[in-house]
Write a protein that holds these residues in place. Structure first.
Motif, PDB file in Angstrom:
ATOM      1  N   MET A 191       0.836  -1.192   0.000  1.00  0.00           N
ATOM      2  CA  MET A 191       0.000   0.000   0.000  1.00  0.00           C
ATOM      3  C   MET A 191       0.876   1.250   0.000  1.00  0.00           C
ATOM      4  O   MET A 191       2.027   1.212   0.414  1.00  0.00           O
ATOM      5  N   ALA A 192       0.306   2.359  -0.473  1.00  0.00           N
ATOM      6  CA  ALA A 192       1.051   3.619  -0.543  1.00  0.00           C
ATOM      7  C   ALA A 192       0.134   4.775  -0.173  1.00  0.00           C
ATOM      8  O   ALA A 192      -1.097   4.633  -0.149  1.00  0.00           O
ATOM      9  N   ARG A 202       5.664   3.477   0.303  1.00  0.00           N
ATOM     10  CA  ARG A 202       4.982   2.185   0.361  1.00  0.00           C
ATOM     11  C   ARG A 202       5.191   1.482   1.705  1.00  0.00           C
ATOM     12  O   ARG A 202       6.213   1.616   2.353  1.00  0.00           O
ATOM     13  N   SER A 203       4.175   0.675   2.083  1.00  0.00           N
ATOM     14  CA  SER A 203       4.217  -0.051   3.339  1.00  0.00           C
ATOM     15  C   SER A 203       3.307  -1.271   3.238  1.00  0.00           C
ATOM     16  O   SER A 203       2.330  -1.266   2.490  1.00  0.00           O
ATOM     17  N   VAL A 222     -21.867   8.872  16.816  1.00  0.00           N
ATOM     18  CA  VAL A 222     -20.549   9.462  17.037  1.00  0.00           C
ATOM     19  C   VAL A 222     -19.508   8.390  16.779  1.00  0.00           C
ATOM     20  O   VAL A 222     -19.649   7.247  17.230  1.00  0.00           O
ATOM     21  N   GLY A 223     -18.451   8.726  16.029  1.00  0.00           N
ATOM     22  CA  GLY A 223     -17.402   7.766  15.733  1.00  0.00           C
ATOM     23  C   GLY A 223     -16.028   8.340  15.981  1.00  0.00           C
ATOM     24  O   GLY A 223     -15.790   9.535  15.787  1.00  0.00           O
ATOM     25  N   VAL A 224     -15.118   7.476  16.436  1.00  0.00           N
ATOM     26  CA  VAL A 224     -13.710   7.842  16.616  1.00  0.00           C
ATOM     27  C   VAL A 224     -12.878   6.748  15.955  1.00  0.00           C
ATOM     28  O   VAL A 224     -13.035   5.558  16.272  1.00  0.00           O
ATOM     29  N   TRP A 225     -12.002   7.140  15.021  1.00  0.00           N
ATOM     30  CA  TRP A 225     -11.210   6.195  14.258  1.00  0.00           C
ATOM     31  C   TRP A 225      -9.747   6.606  14.224  1.00  0.00           C
ATOM     32  O   TRP A 225      -9.427   7.793  14.300  1.00  0.00           O
ATOM     33  N   GLY A 226      -8.875   5.617  14.097  1.00  0.00           N
ATOM     34  CA  GLY A 226      -7.460   5.875  13.894  1.00  0.00           C
ATOM     35  C   GLY A 226      -6.894   4.913  12.872  1.00  0.00           C
ATOM     36  O   GLY A 226      -7.277   3.737  12.825  1.00  0.00           O
ATOM     37  N   GLY A 227      -5.999   5.394  12.018  1.00  0.00           N
ATOM     38  CA  GLY A 227      -5.344   4.557  11.022  1.00  0.00           C
ATOM     39  C   GLY A 227      -3.871   4.885  10.935  1.00  0.00           C
ATOM     40  O   GLY A 227      -3.466   6.033  11.138  1.00  0.00           O
ATOM     41  N   GLN A 228      -3.057   3.871  10.618  1.00  0.00           N
ATOM     42  CA  GLN A 228      -1.614   4.065  10.501  1.00  0.00           C
ATOM     43  C   GLN A 228      -1.088   3.254   9.326  1.00  0.00           C
ATOM     44  O   GLN A 228      -1.139   2.021   9.336  1.00  0.00           O
ATOM     45  N   LEU A 229      -0.626   3.940   8.289  1.00  0.00           N
ATOM     46  CA  LEU A 229       0.146   3.286   7.244  1.00  0.00           C
ATOM     47  C   LEU A 229       1.585   3.336   7.729  1.00  0.00           C
ATOM     48  O   LEU A 229       2.253   4.365   7.642  1.00  0.00           O
ATOM     49  N   LYS A 266       9.106   7.988   8.071  1.00  0.00           N
ATOM     50  CA  LYS A 266       8.678   9.063   7.162  1.00  0.00           C
ATOM     51  C   LYS A 266       8.998   8.750   5.686  1.00  0.00           C
ATOM     52  O   LYS A 266       9.650   9.522   4.997  1.00  0.00           O
ATOM     53  N   ARG A 267       8.525   7.622   5.204  1.00  0.00           N
ATOM     54  CA  ARG A 267       8.837   7.215   3.832  1.00  0.00           C
ATOM     55  C   ARG A 267       8.244   8.158   2.793  1.00  0.00           C
ATOM     56  O   ARG A 267       8.666   8.154   1.637  1.00  0.00           O
TER      57      ARG A 267
END
Length: 420
Positions: A191-192, A202-203, A222-229, A266-267
């Motif tokens: 993924m990128a 890419r990761s 109400v929603g709370v989300w977190g994402g990490q590439l 930090k790619r």
């Protein structure tokens, strides 16, 4: 946002899924709960470029596609197991060199589009009470990771996800995606980060977690989300949705705030984005009126994995998501359901989106506008029941992008055939 905040979303929230989980048997059975269908999709796409590039004046493609979707039930017992299968295949009916801009087919090294492509994705699943674990390949549709199904075949991801609804009005989500297959490619790849002009950083780790709470008789969420590439970017989302009946009217609001930064090594370099959005609608009988507002701050485009849909945003459309750095945009839209004129199944949509203040490496004061319409008909009875035909017409003009100035037509026929 702090690392502690993201750790809470992706780790501590998942721990809540195991608390006070009631044990109950699965009732439906593996075969009894199964459902299967094949969506026969015919897709024609043509784009007429209005820019100054003499090598790219028009791009078009026409494909015949088949999408098999099998979802089993769960075996009986305290722990139920099941299997989902997603089989896709696409065949070129007409396309030549230059069709790459349509993203309808893979393109060979010599510039010719492939004659066919497809994938077979399998996912195993396990369920205890109201908590489900899924591992394999499928189409996730999450606020921070939406598979795109806007061309011949859908985008898919390979990974794992846990979803729990053990507590009334609460939904918990968490997991990790490892690879993706883009909508115009049969291969799996890392993924990128899509920065609005290309793919960078890419990761093979996209970690995510989220929680949603519904209340007010399910009129408010109400929603709370977190994402990490991993080693590319990290992103958080706080969202609020509300529906309010008011006499013969129904008013809706879909609002949210994204905040994102670079992650780890930090790619993709230093990143900084804050995106505030709101889409508001008012429905009266067969008429629906929309107004969308969106504002990006920071030096980076809105953060998304390459190939995914921008459907979470207020001003996402067929041709743009108005998600460039610093961009301010607004939208007006009108939908009509022709059931009001005794033509059930016929619907119409028109919208206009205007974006300004774009600041990227190509412009310091970029502007764009998009004008789009859709006319759709769904057969509601007879032998062709559920067959749908859509005609979409779009015009996009971006001041900073010579390939972002075009008119296009799309004709899409979907015929889902159910077997179970």
């Amino acid at each position: 946002m702090s690392k502690k905040y993201y750790g809470f979303l992706t780790t501590n929230a998942l721990a809540c899924l195991c608390l006070s989980m009631p044990v109950q048997s699965q009732e439906e059975g593996f075969l009894e709960g199964s459902k299967a269908s094949v969506n026969v999709r015919n897709y024609y796409f043509t784009r007429d470029f209005k820019g100054s590039d003499p090598t790219q004046s028009k791009s078009s493609a026409w494909t015949q596609n088949f999408i098999l979707d099998y979802q089993s039930g769960f075996t009986k017992g305290t722990v139920g197991v099941g299997l989902d299968v997603l089989g896709t295949s696409s065949f070129k009916l007409d396309a030549g060199k230059g069709a790459g801009a349509t993203q309808m087919l893979p393109i060979h090294d010599d510039g010719d589009p492939a004659k066919s492509y497809g994938r077979l994705g399998v996912a195993g699943k396990m369920k205890i009470s109201k908590t489900e674990l899924k591992v394999g390949e499928w189409m996730p549709v999450l606020p921070i990771l939406r598979s795109d199904d806007g061309r011949s075949l859908p985008q898919t991801f390979r990974g794992g996800q846990i979803t729990s609804r053990e507590f009334k009005n609460w939904s918990f989500y968490g997991g990790q995606m490892r690879e993706t297959s883009l909508r115009q490619d049969a291969s799996m790849e890392k993924m990128a980060y899509s920065n609005g002009r290309g793919s960078i950083g890419r990761s093979n780790r996209f970690n995510f977690g989220g929680v949603e709470y519904n209340f007010n008789d399910n009129k408010t969420q109400v929603g709370v989300w977190g994402g990490q590439l991993k080693d590319v970017y990290k992103q958080g989302l706080i969202s609020l949705k509300h529906e309010q009946p008011l006499g013969d009217w129904v008013l809706k609001a879909n609002t949210g705030f994204f905040i994102g930064k670079e992650d780890g090594s930090k790619r993709a370099g230093n990143l900084d984005n804050r995106t505030l959005y709101g889409l508001f609608s008012a429905n009266y009988n067969h008429h629906t009126f929309y107004a969308g507002l969106q504002h990006l701050a920071g030096d980076s485009a809105w953060m998304r994995v390459t190939g995914t849909s921008g459907g979470t945003l207020a001003n996402d459309a067929f041709t743009t998501s108005a998600d460039q750095p610093k961009e301010r945009s607004w939208q007006v839209r009108y939908d009509y359901d022709f059931t009001g004129l005794n033509v059930p199944g016929l619907t119409m949509m028109i919208r206009y989106i205007k974006g300004t203040d774009v600041k990227n490496n190509l412009t310091e004061d970029g502007k764009e506008w998009a004008r789009e319409s859709e006319l759709a008909y769904l057969f509601t009875e007879g032998k062709l029941k559920n067959l749908s035909i859509k005609w979409r017409y779009s015009s996009l003009r971006q001041s900073w992008n010579k390939n972002g100035r075009f008119d296009e037509h799309r004709i899409i026929v979907n015929y889902p055939i159910s077997f179970l």
